[in-house]
Write a protein that holds these residues in place. Structure first.
Motif, PDB file in Angstrom:
ATOM      1  N   GLU A 177      10.781  16.367  24.005  1.00 51.35           N
ATOM      2  CA  GLU A 177      10.441  15.853  22.908  1.00 51.35           C
ATOM      3  C   GLU A 177      11.614  14.470  23.280  1.00 51.35           C
ATOM      4  O   GLU A 177      12.389  14.428  23.636  1.00 51.35           O
ATOM      5  N   THR A 178      10.378  13.683  23.009  1.00 52.64           N
ATOM      6  CA  THR A 178      11.511  11.973  22.595  1.00 52.64           C
ATOM      7  C   THR A 178      12.760  11.716  21.576  1.00 52.64           C
ATOM      8  O   THR A 178      12.216  11.703  20.086  1.00 52.64           O
ATOM      9  N   VAL A 179      14.021  12.116  21.416  1.00 54.58           N
ATOM     10  CA  VAL A 179      14.309  12.183  19.994  1.00 54.58           C
ATOM     11  C   VAL A 179      15.336  11.022  20.691  1.00 54.58           C
ATOM     12  O   VAL A 179      16.687  10.746  20.876  1.00 54.58           O
ATOM     13  N   ILE A 204      23.891   5.308  21.763  1.00 58.56           N
ATOM     14  CA  ILE A 204      24.914   5.790  20.521  1.00 58.56           C
ATOM     15  C   ILE A 204      25.159   7.066  21.024  1.00 58.56           C
ATOM     16  O   ILE A 204      25.714   7.858  21.322  1.00 58.56           O
ATOM     17  N   GLY A 205      26.435   6.696  20.280  1.00 53.11           N
ATOM     18  CA  GLY A 205      27.808   7.497  20.419  1.00 53.11           C
ATOM     19  C   GLY A 205      28.508   7.869  21.429  1.00 53.11           C
ATOM     20  O   GLY A 205      29.150   8.315  21.212  1.00 53.11           O
ATOM     21  N   HIS A 206      28.155   6.440  22.588  1.00 56.13           N
ATOM     22  CA  HIS A 206      29.026   6.276  23.171  1.00 56.13           C
ATOM     23  C   HIS A 206      28.934   5.378  23.907  1.00 56.13           C
ATOM     24  O   HIS A 206      29.027   5.413  25.144  1.00 56.13           O
ATOM     25  N   ALA A 227       5.322   5.778  26.671  1.00 53.57           N
ATOM     26  CA  ALA A 227       5.845   5.641  27.465  1.00 53.57           C
ATOM     27  C   ALA A 227       6.879   5.014  27.630  1.00 53.57           C
ATOM     28  O   ALA A 227       8.085   5.476  28.508  1.00 53.57           O
ATOM     29  N   ASN A 228       6.837   4.042  26.949  1.00 48.15           N
ATOM     30  CA  ASN A 228       8.599   2.517  27.374  1.00 48.15           C
ATOM     31  C   ASN A 228       9.675   3.555  26.374  1.00 48.15           C
ATOM     32  O   ASN A 228      10.238   3.845  26.635  1.00 48.15           O
ATOM     33  N   LYS A 229       9.004   4.337  24.947  1.00 48.00           N
ATOM     34  CA  LYS A 229       9.754   5.688  24.683  1.00 48.00           C
ATOM     35  C   LYS A 229      10.428   6.283  25.907  1.00 48.00           C
ATOM     36  O   LYS A 229      12.057   6.426  25.338  1.00 48.00           O
ATOM     37  N   HIS A 230      10.025   6.888  26.561  1.00 45.96           N
ATOM     38  CA  HIS A 230      10.587   7.461  27.060  1.00 45.96           C
ATOM     39  C   HIS A 230      11.009   7.231  28.399  1.00 45.96           C
ATOM     40  O   HIS A 230      12.536   8.119  28.609  1.00 45.96           O
ATOM     41  N   LEU A 231      11.124   6.020  28.828  1.00 43.26           N
ATOM     42  CA  LEU A 231      12.086   5.489  29.671  1.00 43.26           C
ATOM     43  C   LEU A 231      13.057   5.166  29.122  1.00 43.26           C
ATOM     44  O   LEU A 231      14.346   5.496  29.609  1.00 43.26           O
ATOM     45  N   VAL A 232      13.121   4.897  27.899  1.00 45.19           N
ATOM     46  CA  VAL A 232      14.084   4.622  26.877  1.00 45.19           C
ATOM     47  C   VAL A 232      15.370   5.995  27.073  1.00 45.19           C
ATOM     48  O   VAL A 232      16.722   5.858  26.837  1.00 45.19           O
ATOM     49  N   ALA A 233      14.371   8.012  27.043  1.00 47.68           N
ATOM     50  CA  ALA A 233      14.894   8.204  27.152  1.00 47.68           C
ATOM     51  C   ALA A 233      15.610   8.628  28.660  1.00 47.68           C
ATOM     52  O   ALA A 233      16.730   9.008  28.090  1.00 47.68           O
ATOM     53  N   ILE A 234      15.145   8.273  29.041  1.00 49.55           N
ATOM     54  CA  ILE A 234      15.444   8.303  30.435  1.00 49.55           C
ATOM     55  C   ILE A 234      16.873   7.596  30.964  1.00 49.55           C
ATOM     56  O   ILE A 234      17.896   8.256  31.255  1.00 49.55           O
ATOM     57  N   ALA A 235      17.044   6.072  30.266  1.00 48.58           N
ATOM     58  CA  ALA A 235      17.631   5.783  30.507  1.00 48.58           C
ATOM     59  C   ALA A 235      18.778   6.089  29.198  1.00 48.58           C
ATOM     60  O   ALA A 235      20.089   5.633  30.575  1.00 48.58           O
ATOM     61  N   ALA A 252      17.282  14.287  15.471  1.00 48.54           N
ATOM     62  CA  ALA A 252      17.712  13.453  16.988  1.00 48.54           C
ATOM     63  C   ALA A 252      18.890  13.068  16.785  1.00 48.54           C
ATOM     64  O   ALA A 252      19.459  13.056  17.956  1.00 48.54           O
ATOM     65  N   ALA A 253      19.861  13.229  15.865  1.00 46.07           N
ATOM     66  CA  ALA A 253      21.004  12.214  15.385  1.00 46.07           C
ATOM     67  C   ALA A 253      21.811  14.212  16.527  1.00 46.07           C
ATOM     68  O   ALA A 253      22.835  13.509  17.011  1.00 46.07           O
TER      69      ALA A 253
END
Ligand SMILES: Nc1ncnc2c1ncn2[C@@H]1O[C@H](COP(=O)(O)OP(=O)(O)OP(=O)(O)O)[C@@H](O)[C@H]1O
Ligand SMILES: Nc1ncnc2c1ncn2[C@@H]1O[C@H](COP(=O)(O)OP(=O)(O)OP(=O)(O)O)[C@@H](O)[C@H]1O
Ligand SMILES: [Mg+2]
Ligand SMILES: [Mg+2]
Lengths: 510, 327, 285, 328
Positions: free
Chosen positions: A99-101, A114-116, A157-165, D198-199
């Protein structure tokens, strides 16, 4: 990033990450049962298994999102325990989740970090450095994105790329990818393969989850197969064929799964003419006969669900007419659709299909309350009777009819949803990804039942992204692409290749 | 696949056992404990007339609480109820100036309530706005209109028959308001627990999308719930105006939070999806008994509110603390 | 305190002093209900709302309880008598006179009241307006409400000074309002230009007199008022006296209360405080 | 650039300017700098509280206890001042901040550890905190003359023509701009409210983040408590009664989404200023004060209706044709 010297040649390499005896249960589902898994540095391990086999669950256990009920995780031979996603990151494990979280209100760079986030003076976030580093990662995976764009402006699709990044923003030794290519276009997929190669050459261990055999054979060095929450096999890719893997995955030959049925179409039940929507779909025409199963194939995001939901009255089309048994009817709400004998089993079971907080019998009777009540007053006995009739027909596994649906396993939840619709005695039933996330046994039951429904004269539309399911069940298939009908295929014209071609829009001819 | 269909029992445990383990039982025990404590602490407590007087402390609020319970179970909230009382009362006062008769006044009061409810309902269902925000706005708006009409004035001189609704007795110490409260409790019990409409309310509160996909007319049900809440605020306005014999724009100030407190204390999940009318009825008695009992001991009102606040948090926190200890 | 003094004097009287959760009529009714339930002999109430308490007080009277209102009154049918701290007419005249004293050449004055629903304020302002004919040079430019809240009163006072730059005096017949208005005048640097007057407590107003924001103000003695209310309740409850128009009822050291046609009686004249006597009273109340 | 001009904040600035212009066209005195300073100073407590509330709402919570917290802290400060008139003001302020934080932390703990819905928690603590004021003060008032000059003088003291109260509002705003934009916690507020699911994947602790939001909101309420009591020179049980809803209204007008995760601190501040101007302008414009409640109510209703239209999520577009049109 430091280079963990490749040691491919050193004969028996020690696993970087080792899982053993992992067990995880959810209410009603044993998602993982005593499974083990090994990941090696500089190698890609493909994890395969049917929907609901427990692949994503092991990812969540590995990244500290779920805590396993039992079993051990060791990194470099040292046993570790994670209580949050942070701990896993610190141990050098990162993941691209199925899932794209992500967070719509934050920028691309913030989502990645986020987080680091990098800190500057006074411990404040160093925005400039964060943006630069985010941009570097985006460029590295050739994502055509600016680090400062708000995430909400991006497509799926771009969101998925962000998740990969995001997964690459930590210097991890173990990179997990859970169906990373599902939402990507061909070009992006190629770029992802390059990335995997690069990570491999840097000596990282990669766990790659996919349903696509071609890509598994292309990039994986090793495989591991899960079936129904159990580890059923592992080894080197070079030692197996596709057929072997399928055999492992399903535990039997493929063609046995689908019920054999003789197709005898009756009179026309449903006809749709010129259906259109301003943004989702256009120029949709179709007919459906009693006793027929019409398959709807397409890539994820082709607009099949949107179309079905419009037919069911959730969204309003901008043009077009629906005829049921030859008569035009106006459908403005699901209640109208149900009154006209059209029902819809949605793909998102937990959110759209079932009311998880209500008991089974109340879920079943929800659209049929008129049947089980007298002038608006409930008759509990009638409700139980109706619910029992249909749930028992579907062989529901439950302790009692007043059990909350939320406590059932996925497949049984799906049965409740189907029972709910059958109780309304529909003429057309639309099933959107009916076996998504359902265990193998239930899957066969759902298929068998679908065939039974068709045999009883019900008109069935089945939306599915699984080619075997489409091939095994449909009398006729409509392929959708980008909101339009790309092709309509008779049973004798069906083959995996034609389906994929039409769905991807490469060359119309078969 | 086996051919013999597996039999699934209707119920896991008997309804009686389930009821025994319920929130309502716990609350009832609290109510009884308070009743007994009160009888020991104050010699004036066990007196029919005094108890009857005490019911006025909660009957009107409870009437609104019934409708509010349904609304909250359906995942919405209405913070404007007290302001609807003010506006409905003002409308009745204005009608009084036009020589409208008793039943006309009642109609005006109820009608105003329904109109206000319809306004809230339209904003929420029509524009898709969160109800808490809408009703924080209309809370000022409705009472504000009342201020515009009345300014520093008040309406008084309601006809003597009108005083029956808030001051009349049906039989001995049984007041009209109490009878109305009991009647409405039964009606709302049936509506929520025994009708298709009530089932739809639960379904929507649990999962609005799922309810919509099951063919329930979600927007319509929500709208009706706002209408009902407005109507009940109108009913409360009639009773309260009759009881006070006058109208001021400050009437029922702050009641919205008391009503919500009553509903939550009654075991209704503020996030929607669960709760029951018996729970709310018992909660009404608990709040009434606590305030009356402490009143008899001449505890200042504001100190009573500490008690109510602790009760509210305590009854929700205790089961959770208990569950935490056990795991 | 005054009531306790009366109780001590009478010897056999117990005073219950209580208040509602919130300052609303509904809250007062709950309190009165619990007093009725306790079977008290007399209830002396200072009402938030003149009409809303009538039904419940009537019920109290039906059950044989003596009911009087004091300070802020209840409508006639809801009590036996009303003890006004002072005669409304006198207060009305006093507050405008206080303003006029320092405006020999006339000028603009504004009124800062408490809540729009408080009976006594409204009566006093009405009485004041009734005698405005005697002060031809003085113009009342506005009446605003501070709701007896310090912040609201303060803001309203500032608003008055801005809207009416030539304003000469603010009359605040409320102890909250007068303090807030004086504070506003100091903060706005209008000392000497705007005189704050009205009804206030010496202890609270001492600072304003010192700073010059207020030249003078008036008040009755609240201790005396509590004392008188207790005495009256006692005399009525013991049937030593009856409340009817024209009756005279003793109130201990405060002398006698004379009831007018609306069974209302005034305790005493308000007393004026200024720089000459403020020190003497600031410690007392 | 266009994005900024079209943003909700820019719109609100426009509305506020238009409102001021409208008032000024009939009452030029309203825009005298001295009066604008007054209006801003008057609005400062609302601004400070709105900043705290905005953070809480961002994390999908609500804090209905702010006004009660303010009143309780204010009373404690006033009573401290009366008991020990010599206490230095910085000490009083430290007490106010700390007590406010503790009261906020109580809300936060109940939300975090016991997962009680925030609206229930703060509804309960709202009545409890008010009740405690009565208990500690015995219902008595603390009046101006009992407070020391330094105590009441502090918020009034002027620096560069602006009272300290106003400076504190500006300081609060500035601090929280930095906190929100530049600290991990600030970004976590958005993340936790925007997508709690997601958090968890991002390694954030949802409950703990909400706890900190309550602590910050409580701290600001505590600070405002002292300022309020000092400025109006009085402390009693009912001060700022009902103010919590005004604070929420300011946030809502400012475009903070009640469902969490969306909105800006600037928006909340502008919402507060908008309400402040209306409140201050009514007496000036000569509209009866009885209209005030209805006008602010109508403003809230209109603002949320408007926000809903502006903020309606753009759907995903499948049809290439429609996508092309949308981008053109
Ligand atoms: N949070 C949860 N609560 C209850 N059941 C769950 C939960 N998450 C997963 N499951 C169940 O656990 C089983 C394994 O799910 P999982 O998501 O791991 O499958 P998967 O192999 O990743 O499938 P897919 O290929 O569809 O992604 C399924 O039966 C699913 O319904
Ligand atoms: N821009 C987007 N933002 C968020 N989610 C998206 C977006 N685009 C698609 N999705 C999600 O991806 C999934 C697939 O989209 P959709 O359901 O429309 O495709 P479909 O052709 O009907 O295929 P399927 O039957 O596989 O769902 C849906 O769950 C949808 O919510
Ligand atoms: Mg998965
Ligand atoms: Mg879909």
């Amino acid at each position: 990033m430091q280079n963990l010297a490749p040691q491919m040649d050193a004969a028996p390499i020690a696993p970087l990450l080792e899982l053993s005896g992992i067990t995880k249960t959810f209410p009603g589902v044993k998602a993982l049962n005593n499974v083990s898994l090994e990941l090696f540095p500089g190698q890609v391990t493909a994890l395969i298994g049917e929907n609901g086999a427990g692949k994503s669950t092991i990812v969540k256990v590995l990244t500290g999102i779920y805590r396993a009920d039992g079993g051990t995780i060791s990194v470099d031979g040292e046993q570790v325990a994670f209580t949050s996603a942070d701990d896993a990151g610190a141990a050098g494990i990162t993941a691209i989740h199925q899932e794209t979280v992500l967070f719509d209100e934050l920028s691309v760079a913030e989502n990645i970090f986020i987080g680091h986030a990098p800190r500057g003076r006074f411990g404040l976030i160093d925005t400039a450095q964060m943006n630069t580093r985010a941009q570097e990662i985006l460029d590295r995976i050739d994502a055509p994105l600016s680090a400062t764009t708000p995430l909400k402006d991006l497509g799926i699709a771009n969101k998925h790329l962000v998740a990969i990044a995001r997964a690459l923003s930590v210097d991890a030794r173990v990179v997990i990818m859970d169906e990373p290519t599902a939402a990507l276009s061909q070009k992006e997929i190629e770029e992802l393969y390059d990335l995997v190669e690069r990570l491999k050459s840097e000596g990282r261990a990669i766990l790659f989850i996919s349903h696509k055999f071609d890509e598994v054979f292309r990039i994986a060095d090793r495989y591991a197969v899960f079936r129904d929450g159990e580890h059923v096999g592992a080894g080197l890719m070079s030692d197996v064929t596709e057929g072997d893997l399928v055999q492992l995955m399903v535990g039997r030959a493929v063609d046995q799964i689908f019920p054999s049925r003789t197709h005898s179409a009756g009179a026309e039940v449903l006809r749709i003419e010129g259906y259109a929507h301003p943004t989702e779909f256009d120029n949709i025409n179709l007919t459906l006969k009693a006793g027929e199963i019409l398959g709807f194939y397409g890539l994820v995001g082709a607009g099949r669900s949107e179309l079905m939901q419009a037919i069911f009255g959730i969204t309003r089309p901008s043009a077009g007419t629906v005829y049921v048994e030859g008569e035009a009817c106006t459908i403005r709400s699901p209640a109208d659709a149900i009154a006209n004998g059209i029902v819809y089993v949605p793909e998102d079971r937990g959110k759209q299909g079932a009311v998880l907080g209500l008991p089974i019998f109340q879920n079943v009777t929800l659209p049929s309350l008129a049947q089980t009540s007298r002038s608006g007053f409930l008759k509990l006995a009638a409700e139980f009777a109706l619910a029992r009739e249909y749930t028992e027909r579907l062989e529901l596994r439950a302790a009692a009819l007043d059990q909350d649906v939320g406590n059932l396993s996925g497949g049984n939840q799906q049965k409740v949803v189907i029972a709910k619709w059958l109780a309304t005695k529909p003429r057309v039933i639309i099933l959107d990804e009916p076996t998504k996330g359902i265990d193998i046994g239930s899957k066969a039951a759902v298929h068998a039942f679908m065939a039974e429904l068709a045999a009883d004269g019900l008109a069935v539309i089945m939306v599915s992204s699984e080619i075997p399911e489409i091939l095994g069940m449909s009398d006729r298939v409509i392929v959708m692409r980008e909101g339009l009908i790309a092709a309509e295929l008779r049973r004798d014209e069906l083959s995996p290749e034609t389906l994929v071609r039409h769905a991807a829009g490469i060359g119309g001819q078969a | 696949m086996n051919d013999t269909a597996r039999h699934i029992p209707d119920r896991l445990q008997s309804p009686a056992l389930k009821a025994f383990k319920s929130w309502e039982t716990l609350l009832l025990a609290v109510a009884i404990a308070i009743f007994v404590t009160n009888s020991f602490l104050s010699p004036y407590f066990l007196n029919a007339w005094n108890l009857s007087d005490a019911t006025f402390n909660f009957t009107e609020k409870a009437m609104i609480a019934f409708a509010m319970a349904l609304l909250i179970i359906a995942g919405e909230i209405d913070l404007s109820v007290a302001s609807i009382i003010a506006l409905a009362s003002t409308a009745m006062g204005a009608a009084l100036q036009l020589d409208v008769g008793t039943w006309g006044l009642v109609a005006v009061g109820l009608g105003t309530g329904v109109l206000c409810g319809a306004f809230n309902g339209l904003m929420v269902t029509g524009l898709g706005l969160p109800s808490i925000v809408v009703t924080i706005g209309t809370m000022s708006l409705f009472r504000g209109i009342s201020y515009i009409v009345l300014g520093d004035q008040g309406f008084r001189g309601y006809p003597s028959e009108f005083s029956f609704f808030g001051q009349g007795y049906v039989w001995w110490v049984i007041s009209f308001e109490f009878v109305l409260f009991a009647g409405l409790a039964v009606l709302y019990y049936i509506l929520l627990h025994r009708t298709n409409f009530g089932r739809a309310v639960y379904a929507i509160g649990n999962n609005p999308t799922g309810a919509l996909f099951s063919g329930i007319r979600v927007a319509r049900v929500r709208f009706i719930l706002f209408l009902l809440t407005g109507l009940m605020a109108g009913v409360a306005a009639v009773c309260l105006t009759s009881r006070l014999g006058s109208t001021r724009p400050t009437i029922a100030l702050g009641w919205e939070l008391e009503v919500v407190t009553m509903v939550v204390l009654g075991g209704v999940n503020i996030l929607g999806g669960s709760g029951s009318i018996p729970g709310v009825v018992i909660a009404a008695f608990v709040m009434g008994l606590v305030t009356f009992g402490l009143g008899l001991l001449n505890v200042p009102g504001i100190v009573m509110s500490i008690f109510i606040g602790c009760l509210l948090i305590g009854v929700i926190a205790l089961p959770r603390l208990w569950a935490m200890r056990r795991t | 305190e005054g009531a306790e003094e009366a109780a001590a004097e009478l010897g056999n009287v117990e005073i219950i002093y209580t208040g509602p959760t919130s300052t609303t009529a509904e809250g007062q009714i709950e309190v009165i209900n619990s007093l009725i339930a306790q079977g008290v002999d007399a209830i002396a109430v200072s009402a938030n709302d003149p009409d809303a308490l009538v039904p419940v007080l009537q019920r109290a009277m039906q059950r044989g309880i003596t009911v009087i209102s004091w300070d802020s009154g209840v409508a006639e049918e809801g009590r036996m008598l009303h003890l006004a701290p002072s005669s409304d007419a006198l207060i009305g005249r006093t507050i405008i006179q206080l303003a006029a004293d320092h405006l020999p050449d006339g000028g603009q004055v504004a009124v800062l009241s408490a809540t729009a629903t408080s009976t006594n304020q409204n009566t006093w302002i009405a009485e004041m307006n009734a005698v405005m004919g005697d002060y031809p040079d003085i113009e009342v430019v506005a009446t605003v409400y501070g709701d007896d809240l310090a912040d609201r009163s303060y803001r309203e006072a500032v608003g008055l000074m801005q809207t009416y730059p030539d304003l000469d005096a603010i009359i605040a017949p409320t102890s909250v309002g007068i303090v807030a208005a004086a504070q506003a005048v100091v903060d706005q640097d209008m000392v000497g230009q705007v005189n704050v007057t009205g009804l206030g407590l010496p202890s609270e107003m001492a600072g304003a007199i010192e700073s010059g924001a207020s030249q003078s103000f008036a008040i009755w003695n609240p201790i005396d008022l509590g004392y008188a209310a207790a005495m009256l309740s006692y005399n009525l409850a013991t049937e030593a006296a009856t409340a009817e128009a024209g009756a005279t009822i003793p109130m201990g050291r405060m002398g006698d209360l004379e009831l007018d046609d609306s069974t209302t009686g005034a305790m005493a004249n308000p007393f004026t405080y200024d720089a000459s006597n403020i020190e003497q009273f600031r410690e007392i109340f | 650039m266009i994005r900024y001009l079209k943003s909700r904040e820019a719109l609100l600035v426009g509305v506020i300017l238009a409102l001021i212009a409208l008032i000024a066209s009939r009452f030029p005195a309203f825009i005298l700098p001295s009066n604008l300073v007054n209006v801003f100073t008057d609005t400062s407590p609302l601004i400070i509280l709105a900043v705290g509330q905005a953070i809480v709402i961002l994390t999908r919570c609500i804090d209905l206890s702010v006004a009660a917290n303010l009143a309780l802290t204010g009373m404690v400060c006033a009573m401290l001042n009366v008991a020990y008139p010599g206490l230095p003001i910085p000490f009083i302020i430290a007490v106010a901040l700390m007590l406010g934080a503790v009261l906020g932390a109580i809300n936060g703990i109940l939300v975090w550890k016991l997962t009680i819905p925030p609206i229930v928690v703060t509804l309960g603590t709202l009545t409890i905190y008010r009740g405690i004021i009565f208990v500690i003060s015995d219902g008595a008032w603390v009046n101006a003359h009992e407070m020391s000059a330094a105590f009441t003088g502090f918020p009034r003291a002027e620096i560069l023509g602006l009272p300290v109260l106003a400076w504190l509002a500006i300081l609060t705003a500035a601090t929280f701009f930095v906190v929100i934009a530049r600290t991990p916690l600030g970004r976590a507020f958005y993340a936790v409210g925007g997508n709690p699911h997601a958090a968890v994947y991002a390694g954030l602790n949802v409950g703990k983040t909400q706890f900190w939001a309550f602590v910050l909101s409580g701290t600001l309420a505590g600070l405002t408590g002292y300022l309020w009591v000092a400025r109006y020179s009085v402390a009693y049980v009912d001060i700022a009664k009902g103010f919590e809803l005004e604070v929420v209204a300011a946030c809502v007008i400012g475009g903070i989404a009640i469902a969490g995760g969306a909105g800006t601190i600037m928006g909340a501040i502008l919402g507060a200023i908008f309400l402040g101007i209306i409140k201050n302008a009514l007496p000036v414009v000569g509209i009866s004060p009885f209209w005030q409640l209805a006008i602010s109510g109508a403003a809230i209703v209109i603002a949320v209706a408007f926000n809903a239209r502006a903020g309606r999520a753009k759907g995903r577009i499948i049809l290439k044709r429609a996508e092309a049109e949308a981008q053109a």
